[in-house]
Write a protein that holds these residues in place. Structure first.
Motif, PDB file in Angstrom:
ATOM      1  N   MET A 172       0.821  -1.185   0.000  1.00 38.44           N
ATOM      2  CA  MET A 172       0.000   0.000   0.000  1.00 38.44           C
ATOM      3  C   MET A 172       0.871   1.257   0.000  1.00 38.44           C
ATOM      4  N   TYR A 173       1.967   1.264   0.756  1.00 42.04           N
ATOM      5  CA  TYR A 173       2.809   2.451   0.821  1.00 42.04           C
ATOM      6  C   TYR A 173       3.370   2.806  -0.554  1.00 42.04           C
ATOM      7  N   THR A 174       3.680   1.793  -1.373  1.00 42.90           N
ATOM      8  CA  THR A 174       4.179   2.048  -2.716  1.00 42.90           C
ATOM      9  C   THR A 174       3.136   2.794  -3.532  1.00 42.90           C
ATOM     10  N   LEU A 175       1.892   2.394  -3.407  1.00 38.67           N
ATOM     11  CA  LEU A 175       0.796   3.061  -4.107  1.00 38.67           C
ATOM     12  C   LEU A 175       0.682   4.510  -3.658  1.00 38.67           C
ATOM     13  N   LEU A 176       0.683   4.739  -2.365  1.00 34.13           N
ATOM     14  CA  LEU A 176       0.543   6.096  -1.850  1.00 34.13           C
ATOM     15  C   LEU A 176       1.696   6.989  -2.297  1.00 34.13           C
ATOM     16  N   ALA A 177       2.872   6.418  -2.427  1.00 39.46           N
ATOM     17  CA  ALA A 177       4.062   7.198  -2.764  1.00 39.46           C
ATOM     18  C   ALA A 177       4.077   7.688  -4.208  1.00 39.46           C
ATOM     19  N   CYS A 178       3.300   7.056  -5.093  1.00 43.94           N
ATOM     20  CA  CYS A 178       3.398   7.425  -6.505  1.00 43.94           C
ATOM     21  C   CYS A 178       2.112   7.979  -7.103  1.00 43.94           C
ATOM     22  N   CYS A 179       1.066   8.115  -6.329  1.00 42.53           N
ATOM     23  CA  CYS A 179      -0.222   8.556  -6.884  1.00 42.53           C
ATOM     24  C   CYS A 179      -0.556   9.991  -6.503  1.00 42.53           C
ATOM     25  N   ASP A 180      -1.169  10.685  -7.449  1.00 43.15           N
ATOM     26  CA  ASP A 180      -1.669  12.030  -7.179  1.00 43.15           C
ATOM     27  C   ASP A 180      -3.047  11.982  -6.539  1.00 43.15           C
ATOM     28  N   TYR A 181      -3.834  10.951  -6.889  1.00 41.57           N
ATOM     29  CA  TYR A 181      -5.184  10.779  -6.381  1.00 41.57           C
ATOM     30  C   TYR A 181      -5.331   9.342  -5.903  1.00 41.57           C
ATOM     31  N   VAL A 182      -5.901   9.165  -4.719  1.00 47.48           N
ATOM     32  CA  VAL A 182      -6.166   7.818  -4.203  1.00 47.48           C
ATOM     33  C   VAL A 182      -7.602   7.791  -3.682  1.00 47.48           C
ATOM     34  N   GLY A 183      -8.357   6.794  -4.150  1.00 57.15           N
ATOM     35  CA  GLY A 183      -9.706   6.554  -3.659  1.00 57.15           C
ATOM     36  C   GLY A 183      -9.704   5.294  -2.813  1.00 57.15           C
ATOM     37  N   LEU A 184     -10.380   5.348  -1.682  1.00 52.53           N
ATOM     38  CA  LEU A 184     -10.451   4.194  -0.784  1.00 52.53           C
ATOM     39  C   LEU A 184     -11.737   3.420  -1.040  1.00 52.53           C
ATOM     40  N   HIS A 185     -11.581   2.118  -1.251  1.00 49.10           N
ATOM     41  CA  HIS A 185     -12.725   1.262  -1.572  1.00 49.10           C
ATOM     42  C   HIS A 185     -12.551  -0.077  -0.875  1.00 49.10           C
ATOM     43  N   VAL A 186     -12.520  -0.055   0.447  1.00 53.63           N
ATOM     44  CA  VAL A 186     -12.338  -1.267   1.234  1.00 53.63           C
ATOM     45  C   VAL A 186     -13.422  -1.327   2.301  1.00 53.63           C
ATOM     46  N   PRO A 187     -13.740  -2.526   2.782  1.00 54.65           N
ATOM     47  CA  PRO A 187     -14.747  -2.631   3.835  1.00 54.65           C
ATOM     48  C   PRO A 187     -14.194  -2.188   5.184  1.00 54.65           C
ATOM     49  N   ALA A 188     -15.078  -1.848   6.088  1.00 52.14           N
ATOM     50  CA  ALA A 188     -14.685  -1.498   7.454  1.00 52.14           C
ATOM     51  C   ALA A 188     -14.621  -2.774   8.279  1.00 52.14           C
ATOM     52  N   ILE A 189     -13.457  -3.373   8.299  1.00 52.89           N
ATOM     53  CA  ILE A 189     -13.218  -4.582   9.086  1.00 52.89           C
ATOM     54  C   ILE A 189     -11.961  -4.360   9.917  1.00 52.89           C
ATOM     55  N   LYS A 190     -11.714  -5.240  10.850  1.00 56.39           N
ATOM     56  CA  LYS A 190     -10.586  -5.055  11.766  1.00 56.39           C
ATOM     57  C   LYS A 190      -9.262  -4.750  11.047  1.00 56.39           C
ATOM     58  N   PRO A 191      -8.897  -5.498   9.998  1.00 56.97           N
ATOM     59  CA  PRO A 191      -7.612  -5.212   9.335  1.00 56.97           C
ATOM     60  C   PRO A 191      -7.546  -3.853   8.620  1.00 56.97           C
ATOM     61  N   THR A 192      -8.689  -3.229   8.318  1.00 50.91           N
ATOM     62  CA  THR A 192      -8.661  -1.944   7.623  1.00 50.91           C
ATOM     63  C   THR A 192      -8.852  -0.753   8.560  1.00 50.91           C
ATOM     64  N   HIS A 193      -9.101  -1.008   9.844  1.00 46.25           N
ATOM     65  CA  HIS A 193      -9.295   0.087  10.802  1.00 46.25           C
ATOM     66  C   HIS A 193      -8.038   0.965  10.856  1.00 46.25           C
ATOM     67  N   HIS A 194      -8.210   2.240  10.542  1.00 45.92           N
ATOM     68  CA  HIS A 194      -7.122   3.236  10.524  1.00 45.92           C
ATOM     69  C   HIS A 194      -5.947   2.785   9.660  1.00 45.92           C
ATOM     70  N   MET A 195      -6.252   2.102   8.546  1.00 43.27           N
ATOM     71  CA  MET A 195      -5.171   1.711   7.633  1.00 43.27           C
ATOM     72  C   MET A 195      -4.488   2.939   7.033  1.00 43.27           C
ATOM     73  N   ILE A 196      -5.237   4.033   6.941  1.00 40.71           N
ATOM     74  CA  ILE A 196      -4.641   5.303   6.544  1.00 40.71           C
ATOM     75  C   ILE A 196      -4.384   6.069   7.835  1.00 40.71           C
ATOM     76  N   ASN A 197      -3.135   6.018   8.266  1.00 41.82           N
ATOM     77  CA  ASN A 197      -2.723   6.603   9.537  1.00 41.82           C
ATOM     78  C   ASN A 197      -1.493   7.473   9.310  1.00 41.82           C
ATOM     79  N   GLN A 198      -0.879   7.917  10.390  1.00 41.66           N
ATOM     80  CA  GLN A 198       0.280   8.802  10.278  1.00 41.66           C
ATOM     81  C   GLN A 198       1.404   8.142   9.473  1.00 41.66           C
ATOM     82  N   SER A 199       1.671   6.862   9.723  1.00 41.74           N
ATOM     83  CA  SER A 199       2.744   6.155   9.006  1.00 41.74           C
ATOM     84  C   SER A 199       2.449   6.058   7.517  1.00 41.74           C
ATOM     85  N   ALA A 200       1.219   5.708   7.182  1.00 42.85           N
ATOM     86  CA  ALA A 200       0.846   5.590   5.770  1.00 42.85           C
ATOM     87  C   ALA A 200       0.946   6.943   5.069  1.00 42.85           C
ATOM     88  N   LEU A 201       0.428   7.980   5.715  1.00 43.52           N
ATOM     89  CA  LEU A 201       0.429   9.303   5.087  1.00 43.52           C
ATOM     90  C   LEU A 201       1.827   9.889   4.967  1.00 43.52           C
TER      91      LEU A 201
END
Length: 114
Positions: free
Chosen positions: A1-30
């Motif tokens: 996921m970090y590779t994707l964030l590092a090279c994209c100008d626009y990112v859309g989130l399309h994942v379910p709200a389940i335990k593994p996705t909770h706060h998947m976009i956090n300080q480290s990811a951003l």
């Protein structure tokens, strides 16, 4: 996921709200995001850490955050767009919901299925 964030100008989130996705976009990811990226979240609010979003837009790591979960932390900010969550409020969606509800009532009354 970090590779994707590092090279994209626009990112859309399309994942379910389940335990593994909770706060998947956090300080480290951003911190890995391409500077000036625009992030769109029309999936679920729990996928992002709201404070991490605010920190990222304040530092210009994110150019803008767009969501349909208008939490108070996003109100009145020029770099966030928080819209009402109306995904199921279209005429077609409301009609489909009415049909599903009627089908479920008929299934309960006819077969006892809950």
């Amino acid at each position: 996921m970090y590779t994707l964030l590092a090279c994209c100008d626009y990112v859309g989130l399309h994942v379910p709200a389940i335990k593994p996705t909770h706060h998947m976009i956090n300080q480290s990811a951003l911190a890995q995001a391409k500077p000036g990226m625009l992030l769109v979240n029309f999936a679920r609010e729990s996928i992002v850490d709201p404070q991490a979003i605010i920190n990222a837009v304040n530092s210009s790591q994110l150019r803008r955050y767009v969501c349909d979960f208008p939490e108070p932390i996003f109100y009145g900010r020029n770099n966030t767009i928080a819209m009402p969550h109306i995904g199921a409020s279209t005429t077609e969606a409301e009609g489909n919901c009415a049909i599903m509800a009627a089908d479920q009532v008929m299934n309960y009354l006819g077969n006892g299925n809950i």
